[in-house]
Design a protein around this motif. Structure first.
Motif, short mmCIF file in Angstrom:
data_model
loop_
_atom_site.label_atom_id
_atom_site.label_comp_id
_atom_site.label_asym_id
_atom_site.label_seq_id
_atom_site.Cartn_x
_atom_site.Cartn_y
_atom_site.Cartn_z
N HIS A 84 -100.89 -30.16 19.59
CA HIS A 84 -101.35 -28.64 20.26
C HIS A 84 -100.62 -27.82 19.77
CE1 HIS A 84 -101.36 -31.93 24.44
NE2 HIS A 84 -100.65 -32.49 23.63
N ASP A 85 -102.14 -26.98 19.90
CA ASP A 85 -101.49 -25.17 18.96
C ASP A 85 -99.91 -25.17 20.13
OD1 ASP A 85 -103.49 -25.52 16.72
OD2 ASP A 85 -104.71 -23.81 17.84
N TRP B 260 -102.84 -24.48 23.59
CA TRP B 260 -104.55 -24.99 23.43
C TRP B 260 -104.72 -26.22 23.00
CZ3 TRP B 260 -101.59 -20.73 22.26
CH2 TRP B 260 -101.71 -19.24 22.56
N ARG B 261 -105.61 -26.82 23.47
CA ARG B 261 -106.26 -27.64 22.75
C ARG B 261 -107.51 -27.54 21.74
NH1 ARG B 261 -107.00 -32.79 26.74
NH2 ARG B 261 -104.15 -32.52 25.94
N ARG B 262 -107.62 -27.86 20.66
CA ARG B 262 -108.34 -28.01 19.66
C ARG B 262 -109.24 -29.41 19.64
NH1 ARG B 262 -107.55 -27.14 14.51
NH2 ARG B 262 -105.08 -26.74 14.65
N ARG C 239 -111.69 -24.81 21.51
CA ARG C 239 -110.38 -24.23 21.52
C ARG C 239 -110.32 -23.75 22.71
NH1 ARG C 239 -106.65 -20.22 20.69
NH2 ARG C 239 -104.36 -20.69 19.51
N ARG C 240 -109.33 -24.46 23.69
CA ARG C 240 -109.59 -23.82 24.42
C ARG C 240 -107.18 -23.82 24.86
NH1 ARG C 240 -111.21 -28.64 24.75
NH2 ARG C 240 -110.01 -30.59 26.09
N PHE C 241 -107.28 -22.67 25.99
CA PHE C 241 -105.90 -22.63 26.72
C PHE C 241 -106.02 -23.24 27.80
CE2 PHE C 241 -103.46 -20.19 29.89
CZ PHE C 241 -102.10 -20.96 29.23
N THR C 242 -104.68 -24.92 27.80
CA THR C 242 -104.87 -25.91 28.54
C THR C 242 -103.05 -25.45 29.36
OG1 THR C 242 -103.33 -26.78 27.65
CG2 THR C 242 -106.15 -27.86 27.22
N GLU D 182 -103.08 -15.54 26.27
CA GLU D 182 -103.67 -16.50 26.50
C GLU D 182 -105.29 -16.45 25.68
OE1 GLU D 182 -102.53 -15.03 29.22
OE2 GLU D 182 -104.55 -14.69 29.49
N THR E 249 -105.18 -15.62 18.96
CA THR E 249 -105.72 -16.20 18.17
C THR E 249 -104.83 -16.79 16.79
OG1 THR E 249 -107.30 -15.28 17.07
CG2 THR E 249 -107.53 -16.44 18.81
#
Ligand SMILES: [Mg+2]
Length: 218
Positions: A69-70, A87-89, A94-97, A179, A182
């Protein structure tokens, strides 16, 4: 060590074992290094060191692993926790999880990064700030087994309760807009500084209390 790092510097974050050796270790990029906060970033795909499962005949050994993960890791000097953002890419972007509150030893600075170790108890927090304990049963079991003294486990839980109060009140860092953070697009995937396993470990000053010799299973 009191020198500050600059944004983009690559550091090693090491979990120190109960026999004072570098254990699991990760490369991170420095995001910010301030009096009240050390923010570090590890991207998906970074190579780190993890315990091999299952252990071989010679015992536990560290091997290469790939981070999935990021993660931005917000660390607070003198505190028993850090707060992570995941975050998942993938093909969809890319989205904050989630947030993740990791109870751990207050970090120590070294020539190549920071040393800490995990305190077992965690809190998982959704993007809309619903939270749940993670591994509180494991912490209780470790107390029953004598691995952790009860008063140490109480300190770890109390630290978690303080963070929960911040989550419920939507206080920093849960209101800081991290969140939307980047990484610098110029940053390449960091690699562990060469000395990660040679530089002597720093031992947390509370270790003798928290990890009595009888419980030294590392
Ligand atoms: Mg943990």
């Amino acid at each position: 060590m009191s020198a500050r790092w600059r944004p983009g510097d690559v550091v090693a974050l090491r979990y120190i074992t109960r026999d004072a050796k570098p254990g699991m270790s990760w490369p991170f990029r420095v995001v910010e290094d301030r009096d009240d906060l050390l923010a570090l970033f590890i991207p998906q795909g970074a190579r780190y060191k993890a315990w091999e499962q299952p252990p071989g005949p010679a015992g536990r050994r560290l091997g290469d692993a790939t981070w999935r993960h990021d993660v931005l890791r917000l660390m607070y000097p003198g505190r028993h926790h850090s707060i992570w953002l995941f975050w998942r890419r993938d093909e969809q972007g890319r989205r904050f999880t989630s947030y993740y509150v990791n109870m751990e030893e207050p970090f120590r600075r070294t020539a190549i990064g920071v040393d800490t170790n995990d305190h077992m108890l965690d809190i998982v927090v959704t993007p809309d700030l619903r939270w749940r304990w993670k591994d509180d049963d494991v912490l209780a079991e470790r107390v029953r087994q004598g691995v952790y003294p009860e008063d140490f486990a109480a300190v770890v839980r109390a630290e978690g309760e303080r963070v929960i109060a911040n989550i419920e009140a939507r206080r920093s860092p849960f209101s800081d807009g991290w969140e939307a953070w980047t990484p610098d697009p110029a940053w390449t995937v960091p690699e562990l500084p060469e000395q990660w396993d040679r530089l002597p470990a720093t031992v947390w000053e509370g270790a003798d209390w928290a990890y009595p010799v009888a419980g030294r299973t590392r």
